[in-house]
Write a protein that holds these residues in place. Structure first.
Motif, mmCIF file in Angstrom:
data_model
loop_
_atom_site.group_PDB
_atom_site.id
_atom_site.type_symbol
_atom_site.label_atom_id
_atom_site.label_comp_id
_atom_site.label_asym_id
_atom_site.label_seq_id
_atom_site.Cartn_x
_atom_site.Cartn_y
_atom_site.Cartn_z
ATOM 1 N N PRO A 27 -32.923 -18.568 6.994
ATOM 2 C CA PRO A 27 -33.740 -17.772 5.603
ATOM 3 C C PRO A 27 -33.959 -16.925 5.171
ATOM 4 C CG PRO A 27 -34.292 -19.041 7.840
ATOM 5 C CD PRO A 27 -32.986 -19.307 8.069
ATOM 6 N N GLY A 28 -34.045 -16.828 3.740
ATOM 7 C CA GLY A 28 -33.554 -15.686 3.401
ATOM 8 C C GLY A 28 -32.343 -14.786 3.153
ATOM 9 N N GLN A 29 -31.197 -15.638 3.000
ATOM 10 C CA GLN A 29 -29.610 -14.629 3.637
ATOM 11 C C GLN A 29 -29.128 -15.369 2.373
ATOM 12 O OE1 GLN A 29 -28.677 -15.059 7.594
ATOM 13 N NE2 GLN A 29 -29.477 -13.287 7.615
ATOM 14 N N VAL A 30 -28.235 -14.611 1.793
ATOM 15 C CA VAL A 30 -27.207 -15.535 1.354
ATOM 16 C C VAL A 30 -25.747 -15.270 1.990
ATOM 17 C CG1 VAL A 30 -28.052 -15.122 -0.844
ATOM 18 C CG2 VAL A 30 -26.805 -13.366 -0.382
ATOM 19 N N ARG A 31 -24.229 -15.986 1.659
ATOM 20 C CA ARG A 31 -23.531 -16.101 1.694
ATOM 21 C C ARG A 31 -22.568 -15.855 0.950
ATOM 22 N NH1 ARG A 31 -20.230 -21.112 4.019
ATOM 23 N NH2 ARG A 31 -19.889 -21.389 2.433
ATOM 24 N N VAL A 32 -21.697 -14.274 0.560
ATOM 25 C CA VAL A 32 -20.603 -13.461 -0.537
ATOM 26 C C VAL A 32 -19.222 -14.667 0.154
ATOM 27 C CG1 VAL A 32 -20.187 -11.731 -1.355
ATOM 28 C CG2 VAL A 32 -22.237 -12.223 -0.675
ATOM 29 N N ARG A 33 -18.978 -14.939 -0.581
ATOM 30 C CA ARG A 33 -17.328 -15.082 -0.185
ATOM 31 C C ARG A 33 -16.267 -13.137 -1.013
ATOM 32 N NH1 ARG A 33 -13.328 -19.039 0.592
ATOM 33 N NH2 ARG A 33 -11.037 -17.817 -0.794
ATOM 34 N N VAL A 34 -15.971 -12.728 -0.348
ATOM 35 C CA VAL A 34 -15.666 -11.435 -0.396
ATOM 36 C C VAL A 34 -14.199 -11.373 -1.222
ATOM 37 C CG1 VAL A 34 -15.463 -8.856 0.659
ATOM 38 C CG2 VAL A 34 -16.629 -10.607 1.342
ATOM 39 N N ARG A 35 -14.230 -10.837 -2.137
ATOM 40 C CA ARG A 35 -13.438 -9.922 -3.225
ATOM 41 C C ARG A 35 -12.787 -8.705 -2.845
ATOM 42 N NH1 ARG A 35 -13.373 -13.426 -7.955
ATOM 43 N NH2 ARG A 35 -11.649 -12.342 -7.707
ATOM 44 N N ALA A 36 -13.553 -7.845 -2.745
ATOM 45 C CA ALA A 36 -13.185 -6.831 -2.010
ATOM 46 C C ALA A 36 -13.895 -6.393 -1.156
ATOM 47 C CB ALA A 36 -12.479 -5.606 -2.965
ATOM 48 N N ALA A 37 -13.525 -5.178 -0.441
ATOM 49 C CA ALA A 37 -14.288 -4.820 0.945
ATOM 50 C C ALA A 37 -13.856 -3.073 1.288
ATOM 51 C CB ALA A 37 -13.808 -5.649 2.215
ATOM 52 N N GLY A 38 -14.167 -2.594 1.137
ATOM 53 C CA GLY A 38 -14.263 -1.324 1.819
ATOM 54 C C GLY A 38 -14.153 -0.706 2.827
ATOM 55 N N VAL A 39 -13.246 0.603 3.450
ATOM 56 C CA VAL A 39 -12.515 0.695 4.336
ATOM 57 C C VAL A 39 -13.183 2.472 4.164
ATOM 58 C CG1 VAL A 39 -11.096 1.124 6.136
ATOM 59 C CG2 VAL A 39 -10.631 -0.506 4.714
ATOM 60 N N GLN A 40 -13.994 3.255 5.036
ATOM 61 C CA GLN A 40 -14.440 3.801 5.951
ATOM 62 C C GLN A 40 -14.220 4.955 7.138
ATOM 63 O OE1 GLN A 40 -18.850 3.806 6.318
ATOM 64 N NE2 GLN A 40 -18.755 2.270 4.787
ATOM 65 N N PRO A 41 -15.004 5.782 7.680
ATOM 66 C CA PRO A 41 -14.411 6.420 8.737
ATOM 67 C C PRO A 41 -14.654 6.389 9.713
ATOM 68 C CG PRO A 41 -14.650 8.668 7.000
ATOM 69 C CD PRO A 41 -15.000 7.219 6.248
ATOM 70 N N VAL A 295 -10.645 3.533 -0.161
ATOM 71 C CA VAL A 295 -9.433 2.731 0.434
ATOM 72 C C VAL A 295 -10.061 1.829 0.238
ATOM 73 C CG1 VAL A 295 -7.854 2.119 2.396
ATOM 74 C CG2 VAL A 295 -7.781 3.545 1.521
ATOM 75 N N VAL A 296 -9.916 0.319 -0.235
ATOM 76 C CA VAL A 296 -10.593 -1.131 0.214
ATOM 77 C C VAL A 296 -9.603 -2.504 0.335
ATOM 78 C CG1 VAL A 296 -12.581 -0.245 -1.694
ATOM 79 C CG2 VAL A 296 -10.322 -1.518 -2.153
ATOM 80 N N LEU A 297 -9.614 -3.444 1.183
ATOM 81 C CA LEU A 297 -9.131 -4.362 1.198
ATOM 82 C C LEU A 297 -9.869 -5.102 0.273
ATOM 83 C CD1 LEU A 297 -9.479 -4.254 5.412
ATOM 84 C CD2 LEU A 297 -7.725 -3.551 3.696
ATOM 85 N N VAL A 298 -8.645 -6.081 0.047
ATOM 86 C CA VAL A 298 -8.871 -7.445 -0.844
ATOM 87 C C VAL A 298 -8.678 -8.361 -0.490
ATOM 88 C CG1 VAL A 298 -8.389 -8.235 -3.459
ATOM 89 C CG2 VAL A 298 -8.247 -6.295 -2.816
ATOM 90 N N PRO A 299 -8.757 -9.108 0.044
ATOM 91 C CA PRO A 299 -8.776 -10.722 1.455
ATOM 92 C C PRO A 299 -8.286 -11.610 -0.009
ATOM 93 C CG PRO A 299 -11.101 -10.285 0.745
ATOM 94 C CD PRO A 299 -10.609 -9.193 -0.091
#
Length: 299
Positions: A27-41, A295-299
């Motif tokens: 409830p109150g959530q969404v699912r996102v199909r990820v197109r890019a994801a950041g990478v951080q320290p 830097v980003v990752l692309v699934p």
């Protein structure tokens, strides 16, 4: 779904791509199909075991920032629809093909930004904007940004310039032209930093440390008021010198403001993209600490 995970703390090579059960929104959530994801320290520190997120549970996912397309709505979600392009924050789950997040946390992705560019802004936008707000950076200030070529520094330089401040940025010589394009006066970090900063502009009135490694001590030596020296990386030095730790926290509203600037071409971020399958290489690039932008990752 596929996700970058690790089964023990260690170097980038402990990462692997695993098949995990598809997450479902509550409830109150969404699912996102990820197109890019950041990478951080922060991801690096968690993977190394230097920062623990509760009891160790393996396989352990990573990633705190994403952009993608909503593909499933939880009960009670309104104002959003499947197919909406969005970006936002998560907690150690972003480097995957799917992520479930609170609907209230997502920010609409403008069409002017591609998915890697949008994901690259998530953490940097919120961290930099929050830090400048806490430090009270305004027109007429002379701001020193330590590690100005990194993702947080990149955004901080541009936001401060838009606010009317003069910005001095520390970086390796290879990144000095990059800082000039962002509107900063570049100086090399390391020996002679204090003298180089003094020669670059008038008295420094405020300093943001995104580097550690003596940045707070150098800012104090430059005569910056201690209540206007903030760090996002060096709590120990902040306690030693009586300066601030600036972590205002996540804010979809502040993120949306910076994203709007980027969509209008008033703010930019250099992006280095890796396939999700090369998560270990992406983490190694962030861990090395010498790159610029995000830097980003692309699934």
């Amino acid at each position: 779904m596929r996700a970058a995970v690790f089964d023990r703390y260690g170097p980038p090579e402990v990462l692997r791509i695993a098949d995990l059960p598809d997450p479902l929104p509550g409830p109150g959530q969404v699912r996102v199909r990820v197109r890019a994801a950041g990478v951080q320290p922060f991801d690096v520190a968690v993977r190394q075991g230097r920062i623990k997120r509760g009891p160790a549970s393996f396989p352990h996912q990573v990633g705190q920032e994403y952009s993608g397309v909503i593909d499933l709505l939880g009960e009670g979600v309104t104002g959003l629809a499947a197919g909406d392009p969005v970006l936002g924050s998560t907690m150690m789950a972003g480097q995957a093909t799917h992520v479930v997040v609170p609907a209230s946390d997502v920010v609409a992705k403008p069409p002017e930004l591609d998915f890697p560019a949008a994901a690259a802004l998530v953490a940097a936008a919120q961290t930099a904007s929050g830090a400048l707000l806490e430090l009270g950076v305004t027109a007429g200030d002379v701001l020193l940004v330590h590690a100005a070529a990194g993702s947080v520094g990149t955004v901080a330089v541009q936001l401060a310039r838009l606010a009317g401040a003069t910005v001095i940025g520390t970086a390796s010589p290879a990144n000095h032209d990059y800082l000039r394009r962002l509107g900063a006066l570049p100086v090399a970090y390391g020996d002679g930093l204090v003298e180089a900063v003094r020669a670059a502009a008038g008295p420094v009135t405020v300093a943001l440390d995104a580097a550690g490694r003596g940045a707070i001590a150098a800012s104090v030596e430059l005569g910056v008021p201690r209540d206007r020296i903030g760090t996002i990386v060096d709590d120990k030095a902040a306690a030693e010198f009586g300066t601030a730790v600036v972590r205002l926290g996540r804010s979809p509203a502040r993120l949306a403001e910076v994203v709007a600037l980027a969509a209008r071409g008033e703010l930019t971020m250099e992006v280095r993209a890796y396939p999700l399958a090369e998560a270990a290489a992406a983490h190694a690039a962030v861990e090395a600490g010498h790159g610029r932008g995000k830097v980003v990752l692309v699934p």
